[in-house]
Structures are given as C-alpha cells and as structure tokens.
Scaffold this motif. Structure first.
Motif, PDB file in Angstrom:
ATOM      1  N   ASP A  17     -29.035 -22.338   2.988  1.00 28.60           N
ATOM      2  CA  ASP A  17     -29.934 -22.815   2.311  1.00 28.60           C
ATOM      3  C   ASP A  17     -30.163 -23.732   1.523  1.00 28.60           C
ATOM      4  N   ASN A  42     -20.626 -20.661  -1.666  1.00 28.79           N
ATOM      5  CA  ASN A  42     -20.719 -19.531  -0.603  1.00 28.79           C
ATOM      6  C   ASN A  42     -20.452 -20.452   1.119  1.00 28.79           C
ATOM      7  N   ARG A  81     -15.439 -15.424  -5.291  1.00 29.94           N
ATOM      8  CA  ARG A  81     -16.354 -14.133  -4.554  1.00 29.94           C
ATOM      9  C   ARG A  81     -17.368 -16.039  -3.354  1.00 29.94           C
ATOM     10  N   HIS A  87     -23.205 -17.014   5.427  1.00 36.23           N
ATOM     11  CA  HIS A  87     -23.568 -18.287   6.202  1.00 36.23           C
ATOM     12  C   HIS A  87     -22.790 -18.568   7.261  1.00 36.23           C
ATOM     13  N   ASN A 164     -27.595  -9.811  -6.653  1.00 37.39           N
ATOM     14  CA  ASN A 164     -27.647  -9.915  -5.065  1.00 37.39           C
ATOM     15  C   ASN A 164     -26.158  -9.106  -4.441  1.00 37.39           C
ATOM     16  N   GLU A 170     -26.172 -11.868 -10.273  1.00 44.36           N
ATOM     17  CA  GLU A 170     -26.919 -12.669  -9.543  1.00 44.36           C
ATOM     18  C   GLU A 170     -25.527 -13.989  -7.925  1.00 44.36           C
ATOM     19  N   ALA A 171     -25.830 -13.983  -7.065  1.00 47.03           N
ATOM     20  CA  ALA A 171     -23.963 -14.685  -6.494  1.00 47.03           C
ATOM     21  C   ALA A 171     -23.635 -15.581  -6.859  1.00 47.03           C
ATOM     22  N   TYR A 229     -28.038 -16.733   8.607  1.00 45.39           N
ATOM     23  CA  TYR A 229     -29.243 -16.395   7.828  1.00 45.39           C
ATOM     24  C   TYR A 229     -30.150 -15.199   7.875  1.00 45.39           C
ATOM     25  N   TYR A 232     -28.169 -11.880   8.534  1.00 41.00           N
ATOM     26  CA  TYR A 232     -27.735 -11.167   7.386  1.00 41.00           C
ATOM     27  C   TYR A 232     -28.615 -10.950   6.613  1.00 41.00           C
ATOM     28  N   TYR A 237     -30.772  -7.409   4.275  1.00 40.56           N
ATOM     29  CA  TYR A 237     -32.247  -6.483   2.428  1.00 40.56           C
ATOM     30  C   TYR A 237     -33.182  -5.946   4.052  1.00 40.56           C
ATOM     31  N   HIS A 245     -33.543 -18.868  -1.958  1.00 35.76           N
ATOM     32  CA  HIS A 245     -32.762 -20.442  -2.623  1.00 35.76           C
ATOM     33  C   HIS A 245     -32.783 -21.325  -3.899  1.00 35.76           C
TER      34      HIS A 245
HETATM   35  O1  LIG Z   1     -25.934 -10.818  -0.921  1.00 36.08           O
HETATM   36  C1  LIG Z   1     -25.497 -11.879  -0.827  1.00 36.08           C
HETATM   37  N1  LIG Z   1     -24.538 -11.958  -1.849  1.00 36.08           N
HETATM   38  C2  LIG Z   1     -24.041 -13.282  -2.362  1.00 36.08           C
HETATM   39  N2  LIG Z   1     -24.913 -14.356  -1.747  1.00 36.08           N
HETATM   40  C3  LIG Z   1     -26.208 -14.323  -1.805  1.00 36.08           C
HETATM   41  C4  LIG Z   1     -26.407 -12.526  -1.043  1.00 36.08           C
HETATM   42  N3  LIG Z   1     -28.008 -13.927  -0.406  1.00 36.08           N
HETATM   43  C5  LIG Z   1     -28.316 -14.668  -0.677  1.00 36.08           C
HETATM   44  N4  LIG Z   1     -26.656 -15.174  -1.378  1.00 36.08           N
HETATM   45  C6  LIG Z   1     -26.269 -16.548  -1.763  1.00 36.08           C
HETATM   46  O2  LIG Z   1     -26.010 -17.073  -3.011  1.00 36.08           O
HETATM   47  C7  LIG Z   1     -27.658 -18.061  -2.826  1.00 36.08           C
HETATM   48  C8  LIG Z   1     -28.289 -16.898  -4.215  1.00 36.08           C
HETATM   49  O3  LIG Z   1     -28.054 -15.945  -4.633  1.00 36.08           O
HETATM   50  C9  LIG Z   1     -28.122 -18.263  -1.920  1.00 36.08           C
HETATM   51  O4  LIG Z   1     -26.507 -19.767  -2.233  1.00 36.08           O
HETATM   52  C10 LIG Z   1     -27.653 -17.882  -0.829  1.00 36.08           C
HETATM   53  O5  LIG Z   1     -27.409 -18.507   0.215  1.00 36.08           O
END
Ligand SMILES: O=c1[nH]cnc2c1ncn2[C@@H]1O[C@H](CO)[C@@H](O)[C@H]1O
Length: 320
Positions: A17, A42, A81, A87, A164, A170-171, A229, A232, A237, A245
C-alpha cells in the motif's frame, strides 16, 4: 495564478500500500515529492530503502532522493515486528524484482527531515506511513523541528475501534509506541488517520480487475504486487478487497476535505497488554485531577472519510 504544489516528504516502509501511495503522490499535481525517508515496519529498513529506490526507478523519478532511516526503535529496541505476512517476504508481493541501481543519499532520514524543515519553515508536510521512529528522532534532535515542520499527516492508531495487530494496537503505532507518544505530544501540527478510517476505504476485487485491464504503467505494476495483499485480506478479514491504508493517508494530505476531524490530546500506551493503544482525550469532560493528557498539545484525528471519493481518486490517478 495556480498555487504552488505542497512539498511533501513520504516516510515509508514499502510495502504494497506504500507503493500505491508513492505512485499516487507522483500522479498528484497538488503535491511535489521532495524526498522519501525509509523505516522498518512492513519490511526491515534496509529492504525499505531498496524498495523505495526501486519504486522511484519504476516511476522514472530517480531525481527524488531517498534517505535511509532508523534500523531500531526509539529506545534502541531491535526486536522489530515486521509484517512480511501481509506484503510478502520482499515487501512487494514476492515479484522477484531486480535490485535497484540507485543508492540512498549520504544524509540520514532524520537529518534530511530536520534540514528540510529548517530550510523551508512551515512549508513541508511529512506523510508518515510507517512506525514513527524517524519523526520522533527528528523531534528529539532539533527542538525547532515540531515548529518548523508544516504538518505531519500520519497513518496510525485505531481510534475507538480494535487494532490490526491485536485488539488494542494498530501496526504502525505498535511498531514503536514510544516514538508515537513523542510525536503526538510534540506540539507539531498533526493529522492522524487511523484504521477506524482506512478500514472504510476498500479497493474491491472488481477495482483490481479494472487495474489489471488498464495499460497504465502504474496500474500494470500494481496488479502484480497486489495479489499477495488481496490474498492476505481474504485470509485475515474474509473480504474480496484490500484496505487502502497508505493511499487514504496520502490523499488526506493532498486534499484535507476528504476527511473530517476531531481535536484533542493523544497519548500512546507504551507497555503492558495494551502496548500501542492510542487514546484521544476529546475534551468533552473536565477531569477533577491532572491527567497524562492535561496540558498536552492538541492534534487532529480523522473521524469520517468520503470513501467513494478516495477510491475514485485512487483509481483515476493510477489508471491514467
Ligand atoms: O493485519 C495486519 N497486521 C500488520 N500490519 C498490517 C495488517 N494489515 C495491514 N497492515 C499494514 O499496517 C499498516 C496499517 O496498520 C499498513 O501499512 C498495512 O499494510
């Protein structure tokens, strides 16, 4: 007279992304990309740099400098992490691209950010698409950075929704919570775009088919890397689509009218089971006691998005 394009630096961990966001930026006349700075997330930072150089070569924009960022977290943590399961091992959908010809500039990402902000006070927008280590290091290195930088538009957080990485985080914030807390409390003009927003913006399976049948250079390239992508997202999901994103965040910097925002102080949990949790104080209540949010600068947090308009912009600009 036409207004001058907004100068942006994209801090990035490419990433599928991220590739979309970088190409979108290069197709957006409203902005001028003056550099890419790299970070882990990533992929590891070394690969992020390689991918950033590669993407600029694909785009024919080797005039844009790439500055390599931190390999470790703000607290020098090396246990990172890395979302290679999202990716692909190469960060770009396992396409076995050849190594880039170009090299990163000598200047580090942090020095590049500090120096560009100093040379163009108030004029530069950083679009931060990965963990916030480089930005936090810039804040710490130069006490004027938060004032000199025009705006920081960041992809990070999960405001009032699950994360996520786990239900809390969030990541990007989870990647370096200490850095995120430094950035959110720095006093810089910040717009945070969290996954409460980006999970509303989906590129569908049929959008992907349109990209695949286009002859456009970026559309063709992205069709290849998007496979991993999509698979995944189907796995994690159960959707036939991908969350946009990084493209949504980039477009929020290009056209702020795509989102609406609320304002308040944001703090980040840096330990425990909720490590990486972002909490916004919406100022609707006056607390009796002094809190960790009291007297902290306000930032903007996106709360709604015009998702159809974002998807249309993504498609129009990547298909052309
Ligand atoms: O499930 C996930 N785990 C880890 N990273 C993720 C996941 N889904 C998307 N992203 C990545 O983390 C960012 C957004 O949080 C985006 O860069 C996305 O590609």
């Amino acid at each position: 007279m036409a207004t001058e394009p907004k100068k942006i630096i994209i801090d990035t961990d490419p990433g599928i992304d991220d590739a979309m966001a970088i190409f979108l930026a290069l197709r957006s006349p409203e902005v001028e990309v003056i550099g890419l700075t790299t970070i882990y997330g990533n992929v590891y930072t070394t690969l992020a740099t390689r991918n950033a150089l590669h993407l600029l070569e694909v785009a024919g924009r080797t005039d844009i400098p790439v500055a390599e960022g931190s390999h470790v977290t703000l607290t020098k943590g090396t246990k990172l992490r890395i979302a290679d399961f999202v990716h692909g091992a190469d960060g770009l959908g396992n396409q076995n691209f050849p190594p880039p010809n170009g090299k990163p500039i000598e200047e580090s990402a942090v020095d590049f950010l500090v120096n560009q902000a100093k040379a163009n006070p108030g004029k530069i927008t950083v679009v931060a698409l990965g963990p916030l280590t480089n930005i936090a290091l810039a804040v710490q290195k130069d006490p004027d950075f938060a004032k000199n930088i025009g705006q920081i538009v960041l992809l990070g957080g999960s405001f009032a929704v699950n994360g996520n990485v786990n239900p809390a985080a969030e990541a990007n914030i989870f990647g370096d919570p200490d850095a995120a807390d430094v950035v959110f409390t720095s006093g810089a003009d910040i717009l945070a775009v969290g996954i409460n927003i980006t999970h509303q913006v989906v590129l569908s399976g049929s959008d992907r088919e349109k990209l695949a049948s286009s002859k456009g250079k970026f559309a063709q390239y992205l069709t290849g890397i998007l496979e991993v992508y999509y698979s995944y997202h189907c796995d994690a999901y159960n959707i036939n689509g991908v969350y946009l994103h990084d493209p949504t965040t980039l477009l929020a910097a290009v056209d702020p009218s795509l989102v609406t925002c609320t304002e308040g102080a944001v703090r980040v949990q840096t330990s425990g089971i909720t490590r990486g949790l972002t909490i916004l104080y919406n100022k609707k209540k006056r607390f009796e006691e002094v809190t960790e949010w009291s007297n902290m600068p306000s930032v903007k947090v996106a709360v709604t998005v015009d998702a159809p308009r974002v998807v249309k912009l993504v498609m129009d600009r990547l298909l052309s």
